[in-house]
Scaffold this motif. Structure first.
Motif, short mmCIF file in Angstrom:
data_model
loop_
_atom_site.label_atom_id
_atom_site.label_comp_id
_atom_site.label_asym_id
_atom_site.label_seq_id
_atom_site.Cartn_x
_atom_site.Cartn_y
_atom_site.Cartn_z
N ASN A 1 -12.03 -11.17 -3.08
CA ASN A 1 -11.13 -11.16 -1.91
C ASN A 1 -9.78 -10.52 -2.19
N HIS A 2 -9.33 -10.58 -3.44
CA HIS A 2 -8.01 -10.06 -3.77
C HIS A 2 -8.07 -9.18 -5.02
N ALA B 1 -11.94 -3.30 -6.64
CA ALA B 1 -12.43 -3.42 -5.26
C ALA B 1 -13.73 -2.66 -5.06
N ARG C 1 -7.59 -3.99 3.15
CA ARG C 1 -6.84 -3.94 1.90
C ARG C 1 -6.16 -2.58 1.77
N ARG D 1 -3.41 -2.52 -5.80
CA ARG D 1 -3.46 -3.12 -4.47
C ARG D 1 -2.05 -3.43 -3.99
N THR E 1 0.38 -5.37 -0.95
CA THR E 1 0.28 -6.56 -0.11
C THR E 1 1.36 -6.55 0.97
N THR F 1 0.93 -5.00 8.55
CA THR F 1 -0.48 -4.64 8.62
C THR F 1 -0.89 -4.30 10.04
#
Length: 348
Positions: free
Chosen positions: A223-224, A231, A324, A333, A335, A341
């Motif tokens: 998930n992260h 990923a 993502r 990644r 955030t 977003t």
């Protein structure tokens, strides 16, 4: 049982730098997987922990004790190989007993330990057979029995299921996990199969080019993911990656969304893409959809493809929380906040 702490581990083969300053802390009784593509250094790291390979720099500690310069026998580890490595001229009983005979234990102790290992693995009826008379799964159980019979502190497994067929691999990984829970033993499991790592592990160390990219619980990695490599390596089918200009994201970003999160229709405030449906692939309870979007092939899923035909226009969407972002240059990644977003996603 043992906890393991690896600090600043470096390993080179002549001019080839295989492991690059690794730091890992493994708790007593954890099931850890080293996961990555061929050549990433996962088996070399396992052999360094086993004492089969000398390290160039760094330390390895078991329960706080520095075992860096100790030989394999002095580390109280057991190793299960990919090819079982059973002695063909010995019975199952003698194969399991072999490491105890090397320790020069008495026959009574050896007999009790072999009977215990056979009972744990359910192979009592096989003790008088030769390896040639066993199936692949039975041979693997014998190899595990030989490993656990002397109560090692750490069990190391180097792709032990690779030679088994698909259905037997599923059964064996269940048995291995159950055995680990019953014994409470620390296990390090090397694999290139991300499904095996996800199912078996308490935590996964995802490796690439001799560096641990992420070390976390399976669903945390899923998930992260720490970066674009993780990923893309974790999850099947692979995550879709799209350039920023196709998704309204900030320049220099790559947008990632997993096929299982991308479906026909629209989701308010989410990512929406439109393109030409190229292929519908049956996959049991759902179907995979290959869609051409802005020169890229995007994979999505749906439960009912009725009314969908290759060549027609289709709209796909995913919720904002399923999207993502990765830096285009470093792959790390990013955030952004929920507000950022939602403002970056728009329908094409």
């Amino acid at each position: 049982m043992a906890s393991i702490k690896i600090s600043g581990l470096e390993k080179r083969f002549h001019t080839v730098h295989v492991l690059k300053g690794l730091d890992l802390a493994i708790e007593d009784g954890e099931f850890i997987s080293f996961l990555g593509p061929s050549g990433c250094g996962k088996s070399t790291l396992l052999f360094c922990i086993a004492g089969l390979e000398e390290i160039n720099e760094g330390t390895i500690r078991f329960d706080g004790r520095d075992i860096t310069d100790l030989g394999p026998r002095e580390r109280n580890i057991a190793l299960v190989f990919q090819d079982y490595a059973l002695y063909p001229h010995m019975s199952v009983r003698e194969n399991i007993a072999f490491p105890l005979r090397q320790q020069k234990l008495d026959d009574g102790t050896i007999g009790k330990q072999v009977a215990w290992a056979a009972d744990v693995l359910g192979i009592e009826a096989l003790l008088d057979r030769l390896p040639a008379e066993l199936s692949g799964g039975q041979r693997q159980r014998v190899a595990v029995g030989r490993a656990i019979v002397r109560n090692p502190s750490v069990l190391l497994m180097d792709e032990p299921l690779s030679n088994l067929d698909a259905s037997l691999r599923v059964r064996m990984r269940t048995e291995i996990r159950k055995l680990q829970k019953e014994l409470g033993i620390t296990v390090i499991f090397v694999t290139h199969d991300q499904e095996e790592a996800m199912v078996l592990s308490d935590r996964i160390a995802v490796m690439k080019d001799g560096i641990v990219q992420q070390f976390a619980a399976p669903m945390e990695v899923y998930n992260h993911p720490a970066n674009r490599f993780v990923a893309g390596f974790i999850g099947s089918p692979q995550m879709n990656f799209l350039p920023a200009e196709l998704c309204g994201a900030t320049a220099g970003h790559v947008v990632g969304v997993r096929p299982h999160d991308l479906k026909p229709g629209t989701v308010p405030g989410g990512l929406t893409l439109s393109g030409e449906l190229m292929l519908v692939e049956p996959a049991g309870p759902f179907q995979f959809l290959d869609v051409a979007v802005g020169g890229h092939v995007v994979r999505a899923t749906c439960s009912d493809p009725a009314g969908l035909s290759p060549g027609e226009r289709i709209t796909l969407s995913a919720g904002a929380d399923a999207v993502r972002y990765f830096a285009a240059d470093t792959g790390l990644r990013l955030t952004p906040s929920v507000t950022e977003t939602e403002s970056r996603l728009h329908a094409l």
